[in-house]
Design an enzyme around this catalytic site. Sequence first.
Site, PDB file in Angstrom:
ATOM      1  N   ASP A 151       1.682  28.057   6.160  1.00 20.19           N
ATOM      2  CA  ASP A 151       2.352  26.759   6.159  1.00 20.19           C
ATOM      3  C   ASP A 151       3.865  26.928   6.217  1.00 20.19           C
ATOM      4  OD1 ASP A 151      -0.070  25.518   5.985  1.00 20.19           O
ATOM      5  OD2 ASP A 151       0.159  24.850   3.908  1.00 20.19           O
ATOM      6  N   GLU A 252      -4.797  22.018  10.603  1.00 18.09           N
ATOM      7  CA  GLU A 252      -3.774  22.641   9.761  1.00 18.09           C
ATOM      8  C   GLU A 252      -2.732  21.624   9.293  1.00 18.09           C
ATOM      9  OE1 GLU A 252      -2.726  25.436   7.503  1.00 18.09           O
ATOM     10  OE2 GLU A 252      -3.836  26.294   9.199  1.00 18.09           O
ATOM     11  N   ASN A 255      -0.262  22.374   2.829  1.00 20.99           N
ATOM     12  CA  ASN A 255      -0.910  22.270   1.527  1.00 20.99           C
ATOM     13  C   ASN A 255      -0.930  23.588   0.755  1.00 20.99           C
ATOM     14  OD1 ASN A 255      -2.925  23.674   2.931  1.00 20.99           O
ATOM     15  ND2 ASN A 255      -4.139  21.815   3.289  1.00 20.99           N
ATOM     16  N   ASP A 281      -7.621  24.417   9.103  1.00 21.81           N
ATOM     17  CA  ASP A 281      -6.741  24.737   7.984  1.00 21.81           C
ATOM     18  C   ASP A 281      -7.240  25.982   7.258  1.00 21.81           C
ATOM     19  OD1 ASP A 281      -5.195  24.679   5.558  1.00 21.81           O
ATOM     20  OD2 ASP A 281      -4.800  22.565   5.974  1.00 21.81           O
ATOM     21  N   ASP A 395      -7.414   8.225  12.490  1.00 20.95           N
ATOM     22  CA  ASP A 395      -6.473   7.609  11.567  1.00 20.95           C
ATOM     23  C   ASP A 395      -5.498   6.714  12.338  1.00 20.95           C
ATOM     24  OD1 ASP A 395      -5.123   7.523   8.883  1.00 20.95           O
ATOM     25  OD2 ASP A 395      -3.499   8.447  10.022  1.00 20.95           O
ATOM     26  N   GLU A 443      -9.903   3.723  12.828  1.00 22.14           N
ATOM     27  CA  GLU A 443      -9.289   2.918  11.777  1.00 22.14           C
ATOM     28  C   GLU A 443      -8.397   1.936  12.524  1.00 22.14           C
ATOM     29  OE1 GLU A 443      -6.907   3.560   7.592  1.00 22.14           O
ATOM     30  OE2 GLU A 443      -6.246   4.704   9.326  1.00 22.14           O
TER      31      GLU A 443
END
Length: 742
Positions: A151, A252, A255, A281, A395, A443
Amino acid sequence: MKYLYLLAFLAACAAVATDEADGAPQSDNARAPARLGATVGSTTVSFRVASEHATRIEVWIYAQPTGAAATARYVLTPSSTTHVFARSVPRASLPATIYYGYRAWGPNWPYDSAWTPGTEVGFVADVDAAGNRFNPNKLLLDPYALEVSHDPLTPAQPTPDVYASGPGRRATDSAPVAPKGIALPWPSGDVGPRPSRALRDEIIYEVHVRGLTENDPSVPAALRGTYAGAAQKAAYLAGLGVTAVEFLPIQESQNDANDVVPTTAGDNYWGYATLAYFAPDRRYAADRSPGGPTRELRDMVAAFHRAGLKVYLDVVYNHTGEGGLWDKTGDVAGILSWRGLDDVTYYQHASARAYWDNNGVGPNFSAAQTLVRNQVMDSLRYFSATLGVDGFRFDLAPVLGNACTGACFRFDKLDPQNVLNRAAKELPARPDDGGAGVDLIAEPWGLGDGTYQAGGFPWGWSEWNGVFRDTIRAHQNLANVPPAELARRVAGSSDLYQDDGRKPAASVNFVVAHDGLTLDDLYSCNGANNAQPWPYGPSDGGTTNNIAWDHGGDRSAQRQAARTGMALLMLSAGVPMMVGGDEMLRSLRCNNNAYNVDSTANWLDWSAGGANASFTRFVTKLLAFRRAHAALRPAAYGFPVAWLRDDGAAADPAYLDDPTRHFLAWRLDAAAESIYVAYNGYWGWVTATLPPPPAGQQWVRVSDTAAWMEAQDNFVADADGDVMGGATYGVSPRSLLILVSR
């Protein structure tokens, strides 16, 4: 010391093997598909990246993910027609594990041969009048990287300063700490027998990969919270009765720093900030060696397929994890990937120094741009065709239908080239009656004027039905909804979807989702409590329109309300979605926005199943009932349903439109049987007159959600149900009755 480090780093750069020759032989990659990213062949590795405004792009090769100097750098050759910069490199000249990143130059920072990392040679402006933000001091992550080394923020690099541009930071070389792509062979392997069920036959279980097993003692410790651990729950989920598992984002995201301190400060648990659209991820992999996360994800998909379950991914293509890093306006901006490759193309601009945002956390990924559309489609194809994923939940999906590139939003569901229509055509969307294809779920809202598009998506798409959610909550907790509105939602919301030629499966029904109260909290809280300390918070944000009620603190009444809400969900036309742990009455103690809570409080508590075992058995039997009765899963609108009053008469418009009427019953007649449902949303008992059963049959009670039936788990098999000898039935306050004919 910083000057000694800079001198040492510059000396290392001077020793880097530099290849300035363009057009290296393609070798075996000339026969491979011309895809973007790093393509590993037997003798060469090709690097391909797209930018409309870059004037020069180099790929820098590393043998280690952090700390070490580059082993080589190569100039990529641009194409004036495709905007792709490409170069093939002999495999023998590269490290065993290839870590790589790009450096890019453009109008605001033209290339100068005297430039070395950590200098401002060639610099003109941090951002020019067109919005370009090229900066060769920032090593750029390949948007098509199949895996990512680490990250941007880690315990060793806790602040984003190194990625920032602007005065005082533009000359900071990010390469020593920046995340790098890992060049891997194209994945291959068995993904198991893919289910081809029609979407209308699914029961969706929304859950977080890490949260599913991180706190599960039945899973080996080394596998908890991982793809491999999730695979071990396939049998449990199939036994529960769900048919599709929808994972919160697994592409990814930032976090790795979640565990730095035991608080929520800066944490990102849900993962709605994607850093690479092709890379699983690594945090969720037990095997984090290069290639390990991809193999493990694919094997997890195969395990679910072997159990008969579909796998859906929640995907975030409306914005990126880079977009909001550091700052969003002015000369200062965090540069990790897309912004440094071509900020003008990849992000939607309100002006040269400001962005347009319909998601609330960063600039829109510019969905009207061809390069963006192609990247989203390539990512979807990769996860579906190569890794076996069966469907996607998008999303803030209206952003993908945005036709504007400036300071505006205009949803265009008719554009055949936008992601919405290309996905339905090219993946393609799964046919209404099942078969090969992908399930597409939107969504259907965002932030700002024009972004609320419930019911507005094109053919091939289903939608989260927020109207269903609010109607069920209001009828149960506020008692101010007329029966007609409840009937519309139970019957599949034809008012939202039928005019587009879509079917009831276009309505993905839910009472709760990840971004809100849990099922238990919906009926045991009066609102949100997000300020509580770790491990249940604190969490900022969250809606204030929870439509929740704690039922006076009566735990029996709270459990009854949860049963009734779950029953209304599973008895409605459309596609039901439940949230992981709700079958065990999971609670977050009223935190309704636990996006940053990576703790035992947010991971599923498998020890809670014992205390709420009766509720779990109720849910299991309810889901089995839905699967066993096709009448609850109609293929089209216009299916036979009769709406009834408490006196047994047909519910006329005057009754249906009266918000003071809190009782509604309905009857579904199929070829061999009938189903009668009576729902009492009133605070007192209601005596319901039962309609006559089909000729030669009797009504049999299979479920009553009232507290008195908890000893029987509020559900019995059809064959074991009690025969209704009378013509009436006393329906308890705020409960629901299910009868079948036999």
